[in-house]
Design an enzyme around this catalytic site. Structure first.
Site, PDB file in Angstrom:
ATOM      1  CE  LYS A  18      -2.167  -1.266   4.014  1.00  0.00           C
ATOM      2  NZ  LYS A  18      -1.486  -2.528   3.998  1.00  0.00           N
ATOM      3  NE  ARG A  91      -5.319  -0.366   8.837  1.00  0.00           N
ATOM      4  CZ  ARG A  91      -4.190  -0.949   8.610  1.00  0.00           C
ATOM      5  NH1 ARG A  91      -3.979  -2.096   8.647  1.00  0.00           N
ATOM      6  NH2 ARG A  91      -3.371  -0.130   8.015  1.00  0.00           N
ATOM      7  NE  ARG A 126       7.362  -2.470   6.094  1.00  0.00           N
ATOM      8  CZ  ARG A 126       6.061  -2.437   6.289  1.00  0.00           C
ATOM      9  NH1 ARG A 126       5.502  -1.753   5.440  1.00  0.00           N
ATOM     10  NH2 ARG A 126       5.485  -3.314   7.210  1.00  0.00           N
ATOM     11  NE  ARG A 155       5.479  -0.718  10.289  1.00  0.00           N
ATOM     12  CZ  ARG A 155       4.654  -0.759   9.631  1.00  0.00           C
ATOM     13  NH1 ARG A 155       4.409  -0.148   8.344  1.00  0.00           N
ATOM     14  NH2 ARG A 155       3.519  -1.577   9.920  1.00  0.00           N
ATOM     15  NE  ARG A 166       1.853  -5.292  10.803  1.00  0.00           N
ATOM     16  CZ  ARG A 166       2.823  -5.172  10.226  1.00  0.00           C
ATOM     17  NH1 ARG A 166       4.069  -5.468  10.834  1.00  0.00           N
ATOM     18  NH2 ARG A 166       2.916  -4.426   8.986  1.00  0.00           N
TER      19      ARG A 166
HETATM   20  P1  AP5 Z   1       4.824  -1.559   1.654  1.00  0.00           P
HETATM   21  O1  AP5 Z   1       4.298  -0.611   0.556  1.00  0.00           O
HETATM   22  O2  AP5 Z   1       5.611  -0.922   2.936  1.00  0.00           O
HETATM   23  O3  AP5 Z   1       3.659  -2.353   2.299  1.00  0.00           O
HETATM   24  P2  AP5 Z   1       2.032  -1.749   3.236  1.00  0.00           P
HETATM   25  O4  AP5 Z   1       0.967  -2.431   2.649  1.00  0.00           O
HETATM   26  O5  AP5 Z   1       2.106  -0.207   3.302  1.00  0.00           O
HETATM   27  O6  AP5 Z   1       2.450  -2.381   4.313  1.00  0.00           O
HETATM   28  P3  AP5 Z   1       2.257  -1.989   6.295  1.00  0.00           P
HETATM   29  O7  AP5 Z   1       2.894  -2.898   6.866  1.00  0.00           O
HETATM   30  O8  AP5 Z   1       2.738  -0.467   6.351  1.00  0.00           O
HETATM   31  O9  AP5 Z   1       0.672  -2.134   6.211  1.00  0.00           O
HETATM   32  P4  AP5 Z   1      -0.017  -2.286   7.524  1.00  0.00           P
HETATM   33  O10 AP5 Z   1      -1.374  -2.327   7.125  1.00  0.00           O
HETATM   34  O11 AP5 Z   1       0.347  -3.793   8.275  1.00  0.00           O
HETATM   35  O12 AP5 Z   1       0.501  -1.382   8.473  1.00  0.00           O
HETATM   36  P5  AP5 Z   1       0.184  -0.038   8.867  1.00  0.00           P
HETATM   37  O13 AP5 Z   1       1.285   0.789   8.932  1.00  0.00           O
HETATM   38  O14 AP5 Z   1      -0.816   0.500   8.029  1.00  0.00           O
HETATM   39  O15 AP5 Z   1       5.748  -2.859   1.408  1.00  0.00           O
HETATM   40  C1  AP5 Z   1       6.060  -3.697   2.247  1.00  0.00           C
HETATM   41  C2  AP5 Z   1       7.480  -4.095   1.770  1.00  0.00           C
HETATM   42  O16 AP5 Z   1       7.386  -4.875   0.465  1.00  0.00           O
HETATM   43  C3  AP5 Z   1       8.390  -2.904   1.366  1.00  0.00           C
HETATM   44  O17 AP5 Z   1       9.766  -3.538   1.972  1.00  0.00           O
HETATM   45  C4  AP5 Z   1       8.443  -2.747  -0.008  1.00  0.00           C
HETATM   46  O18 AP5 Z   1       9.456  -2.232  -0.540  1.00  0.00           O
HETATM   47  C5  AP5 Z   1       7.944  -4.297  -0.598  1.00  0.00           C
HETATM   48  N1  AP5 Z   1       7.172  -4.202  -1.768  1.00  0.00           N
HETATM   49  C6  AP5 Z   1       6.306  -3.349  -1.884  1.00  0.00           C
HETATM   50  N2  AP5 Z   1       5.537  -3.767  -3.135  1.00  0.00           N
HETATM   51  C7  AP5 Z   1       6.596  -4.794  -3.660  1.00  0.00           C
HETATM   52  C8  AP5 Z   1       6.460  -5.585  -4.936  1.00  0.00           C
HETATM   53  N3  AP5 Z   1       5.204  -5.297  -6.085  1.00  0.00           N
HETATM   54  N4  AP5 Z   1       7.325  -6.395  -4.902  1.00  0.00           N
HETATM   55  C9  AP5 Z   1       8.209  -6.888  -4.263  1.00  0.00           C
HETATM   56  N5  AP5 Z   1       8.245  -6.009  -2.895  1.00  0.00           N
HETATM   57  C10 AP5 Z   1       7.467  -4.916  -2.770  1.00  0.00           C
HETATM   58  O19 AP5 Z   1      -0.556  -0.086  10.282  1.00  0.00           O
HETATM   59  C11 AP5 Z   1       0.297  -0.491  11.380  1.00  0.00           C
HETATM   60  C12 AP5 Z   1      -0.707  -0.792  12.856  1.00  0.00           C
HETATM   61  O20 AP5 Z   1      -1.097   0.684  12.768  1.00  0.00           O
HETATM   62  C13 AP5 Z   1      -1.707  -1.748  12.652  1.00  0.00           C
HETATM   63  O21 AP5 Z   1      -1.394  -3.147  12.883  1.00  0.00           O
HETATM   64  C14 AP5 Z   1      -2.681  -1.088  13.806  1.00  0.00           C
HETATM   65  O22 AP5 Z   1      -2.330  -1.573  14.937  1.00  0.00           O
HETATM   66  C15 AP5 Z   1      -2.564   0.248  13.406  1.00  0.00           C
HETATM   67  N6  AP5 Z   1      -3.814   0.947  12.571  1.00  0.00           N
HETATM   68  C16 AP5 Z   1      -3.318   1.192  11.269  1.00  0.00           C
HETATM   69  N7  AP5 Z   1      -4.471   1.765  10.804  1.00  0.00           N
HETATM   70  C17 AP5 Z   1      -5.529   1.521  11.749  1.00  0.00           C
HETATM   71  C18 AP5 Z   1      -6.915   1.599  11.812  1.00  0.00           C
HETATM   72  N8  AP5 Z   1      -7.331   2.153  10.300  1.00  0.00           N
HETATM   73  N9  AP5 Z   1      -7.389   1.798  12.972  1.00  0.00           N
HETATM   74  C19 AP5 Z   1      -6.811   1.423  14.029  1.00  0.00           C
HETATM   75  N10 AP5 Z   1      -5.591   0.860  13.812  1.00  0.00           N
HETATM   76  C20 AP5 Z   1      -4.667   1.110  12.888  1.00  0.00           C
END
Ligand code: AP5
Length: 219
Positions: A18, A91, A126, A155, A166
């Site tokens: 994402k 979410r 990552r 992270r 997660r």
């Molecule tokens: P990356 O682009 O970083 O992936 P991402 O989908 O953004 O992953 P996140 O881990 O950030 O998602 P998440 O939903 O778990 O975490 P968030 O921070 O939102 O890519 C990942 C890796 O793969 C990178 O190294 C990249 O280089 C590589 N990559 C990407 N595309 C690729 C491809 N096509 N091919 C090869 N490699 C590739 O949330 C964290 C926490 O916050 C949650 O667990 C929760 O506790 C809280 N939280 C977040 N949102 C909410 C909400 N709405 N309500 C309540 N709590 C929330």
């Protein structure tokens, strides 16, 4: 006649790509990127009580119950002017309902679909550049220079054990959110390379803008 800006939601399991795709989308379409996880991590950085509480939930891979930071960001005037790209929000059904009540309606809901093995590999490899905010992967998008490589951080929730938690949270909530947006959902194969994934998303956004143009011309 000024054009109505785009309103986009992007969803997918942890590490489905994402954040990576959001950088590419904002570069091309100039939308305001509102990323729930980034906003919560910024809150943790301030050392506030809310940040401390948020971290407790994030360490367990659970949803943070009071994620007011996201709504605050969305309500700023630039999001209304330029359009928004909501990443990691909503979410849960209650978040989707809250958005709807405030009149935040997406034009398109992008769902990135990635196999579970790939997700785990992406999480553990990552790395983040604290200076530029750029997302790297040790194997798939390694840092360009040694200087960058030396300053990369990881992270706190990017371990194999935590990504499983997660993922559970994601599976528990995703269907309820999808049901709210099923008419405007487009499913993207997120297993492909970053470039190929972006080409699919770009194609969908271009089609959407063309459809809008055609329908406004025929009015
Ligand atoms: P990356 O682009 O970083 O992936 P991402 O989908 O953004 O992953 P996140 O881990 O950030 O998602 P998440 O939903 O778990 O975490 P968030 O921070 O939102 O890519 C990942 C890796 O793969 C990178 O190294 C990249 O280089 C590589 N990559 C990407 N595309 C690729 C491809 N096509 N091919 C090869 N490699 C590739 O949330 C964290 C926490 O916050 C949650 O667990 C929760 O506790 C809280 N939280 C977040 N949102 C909410 C909400 N709405 N309500 C309540 N709590 C929330």
């Amino acid at each position: 006649q000024t054009e109505e800006p785009l309103h986009v939601m992007i969803s997918g399991a942890p590490a489905s790509g994402k954040g990576t795709q959001c950088h590419l989308i904002t570069n091309k379409y100039g939308l305001v990127h509102v990323a729930a996880g980034d906003l919560l991590r910024a809150e943790i950085e301030t050392g506030s009580e809310n940040g401390k509480r948020a971290k407790e939930y994030m360490e367990k891979g659970q949803l943070v119950p009071d994620e007011i930071v996201v709504m605050d960001r969305l309500l700023k005037p630039d999001s209304a002017e330029k359009g928004w790209l909501l990443d990691g929000y909503p979410r849960s059904l209650s978040q989707a309902t809250a958005l709807k009540e405030l009149g935040f309606k997406p034009d398109i809901f992008i769902l990135l679909e990635v196999s579970e093995d790939t997700l785990v590999e992406r999480v553990v490899g990552r790395r983040l550049d604290p200076v530029t905010g750029k997302i790297y992967h040790l194997k798939y998008s390694p840092p360009e220079t040694k200087e960058i490589a030396d300053r990369l951080t990881q992270r706190f929730d990017d371990t194999e054990e935590k990504v499983k938690l997660r993922l559970n949270t994601h599976h528990q909530n995703v269907e309820a959110v999808l049901s709210m947006y099923k008419d405007i959902t487009i499913k993207i194969n997120g297993n492909a390379s970053q470039k190929e994934v972006f080409a699919q998303i770009d194609g969908a956004l271009t089609t959407l803008l063309e459809q809008r143009k055609t329908s406004s011309e025929s009015m």
